[in-house]
Enzyme design. Structure first.
Site, PDB file in Angstrom:
ATOM      1  N   PHE A  43       0.779  -1.069   0.029  1.00 21.95           N
ATOM      2  CA  PHE A  43      -0.109   0.005  -0.050  1.00 21.95           C
ATOM      3  C   PHE A  43       0.625   1.229  -0.120  1.00 21.95           C
ATOM      4  O   PHE A  43       0.269   2.307  -0.414  1.00 21.95           O
ATOM      5  CB  PHE A  43      -0.844   0.075   1.205  1.00 21.95           C
ATOM      6  CG  PHE A  43      -0.324  -0.280   2.654  1.00 21.95           C
ATOM      7  CD1 PHE A  43       0.237   0.617   3.081  1.00 21.95           C
ATOM      8  CD2 PHE A  43      -0.755  -1.715   2.926  1.00 21.95           C
ATOM      9  CE1 PHE A  43       0.810   0.386   4.492  1.00 21.95           C
ATOM     10  CE2 PHE A  43       0.078  -1.888   4.381  1.00 21.95           C
ATOM     11  CZ  PHE A  43       0.742  -0.915   5.108  1.00 21.95           C
ATOM     12  N   GLY A  46       1.339   3.498  -3.387  1.00 24.32           N
ATOM     13  CA  GLY A  46       0.397   4.589  -3.684  1.00 24.32           C
ATOM     14  C   GLY A  46      -0.137   5.503  -2.812  1.00 24.32           C
ATOM     15  O   GLY A  46      -0.744   6.405  -2.688  1.00 24.32           O
ATOM     16  N   HIS A  47       0.504   5.219  -1.403  1.00 22.46           N
ATOM     17  CA  HIS A  47      -0.223   6.213  -0.174  1.00 22.46           C
ATOM     18  C   HIS A  47       1.070   6.291   0.786  1.00 22.46           C
ATOM     19  O   HIS A  47       1.008   5.727   1.751  1.00 22.46           O
ATOM     20  CB  HIS A  47      -1.223   5.293   0.412  1.00 22.46           C
ATOM     21  CG  HIS A  47      -2.028   6.032   1.358  1.00 22.46           C
ATOM     22  ND1 HIS A  47      -1.795   6.281   2.597  1.00 22.46           N
ATOM     23  CD2 HIS A  47      -3.264   6.481   1.307  1.00 22.46           C
ATOM     24  CE1 HIS A  47      -2.855   6.814   3.189  1.00 22.46           C
ATOM     25  NE2 HIS A  47      -3.701   7.088   2.127  1.00 22.46           N
ATOM     26  N   PHE A  48       1.546   7.312   0.599  1.00 24.32           N
ATOM     27  CA  PHE A  48       1.785   7.952  -0.504  1.00 24.32           C
ATOM     28  C   PHE A  48       3.420   7.746  -0.980  1.00 24.32           C
ATOM     29  O   PHE A  48       4.385   7.670   0.079  1.00 24.32           O
ATOM     30  CB  PHE A  48       1.577   9.623  -0.453  1.00 24.32           C
ATOM     31  CG  PHE A  48       0.328   9.651   0.286  1.00 24.32           C
ATOM     32  CD1 PHE A  48      -0.595  10.002  -0.716  1.00 24.32           C
ATOM     33  CD2 PHE A  48       0.315   9.814   1.313  1.00 24.32           C
ATOM     34  CE1 PHE A  48      -2.243  10.130  -0.430  1.00 24.32           C
ATOM     35  CE2 PHE A  48      -1.226  10.102   1.948  1.00 24.32           C
ATOM     36  CZ  PHE A  48      -2.100  10.235   1.038  1.00 24.32           C
ATOM     37  N   VAL A  53       2.540   6.612   4.554  1.00 23.60           N
ATOM     38  CA  VAL A  53       1.656   6.670   5.575  1.00 23.60           C
ATOM     39  C   VAL A  53       0.781   5.433   5.231  1.00 23.60           C
ATOM     40  O   VAL A  53       0.008   5.244   4.382  1.00 23.60           O
ATOM     41  CB  VAL A  53       0.881   7.892   5.899  1.00 23.60           C
ATOM     42  CG1 VAL A  53       0.026   7.873   6.956  1.00 23.60           C
ATOM     43  CG2 VAL A  53       1.796   9.133   5.703  1.00 23.60           C
TER      44      VAL A  53
END
Length: 140
Positions: A43, A46-48, A53
């Site tokens: 994750f 893309g986050h971020f 985070v």
């Protein structure tokens, strides 16, 4: 202590959605588990990308899985599934980032038939990261 192999026996989740690494303490109605948050979590792509985070919804999922380990480890619930039925009073207080160790506590506060209510919290370094009331349905 419950190790990863026993967690995998209790929960149907697998990579990349298995979010409990180890159970530290367990009693009849309360469990404490941990998730080692690494930079390799999918994750974070893309986050971020420039400021990784852990998404809040995944912190809540990790708490739900923690409660699920407790419930599905009980003899009467072996082979069953626990379904998320709701979240209330959810609060996010601290960002969870790579390198953090998420300590998750879930305490069952009410059961009625196949419905259970849990008070849950996630902490990093003794500081509250997230908390909320989770509702579950236990099914086949």
């Amino acid at each position: 202590m419950i190790d990863i192999n026993s967690i995998k026996e209790a929960l149907p989740h697998r990579y990349p959605m298995l979010l409990v690494d180890r159970v530290l303490e367990v009693s009849e109605d309360e469990i404490v588990a941990l998730k080692n948050v690494t930079v390799n979590e999918p994750f974070f792509n893309g986050h971020f990308p420039q400021y990784p985070v852990m998404p809040g919804v995944l912190i809540m999922e990790a708490l739900a899985q923690t409660a699920g380990v407790l419930e599905l480890s009980k003899e009467e619930n072996k082979g069953k599934l626990v379904f998320y039925a709701g979240m209330d009073k959810v609060k996010f207080k601290k960002q969870v980032v790579p390198g953090d160790q998420l300590i998750m506590t879930a305490k069952f506060v009410k059961r009625r038939g196949t419905i259970a209510v849990v008070e849950a919290k996630a902490e990093v370094d003794g500081k509250l990261a997230a908390s909320g009331t989770l509702t579950f349905a236990i099914g086949q």
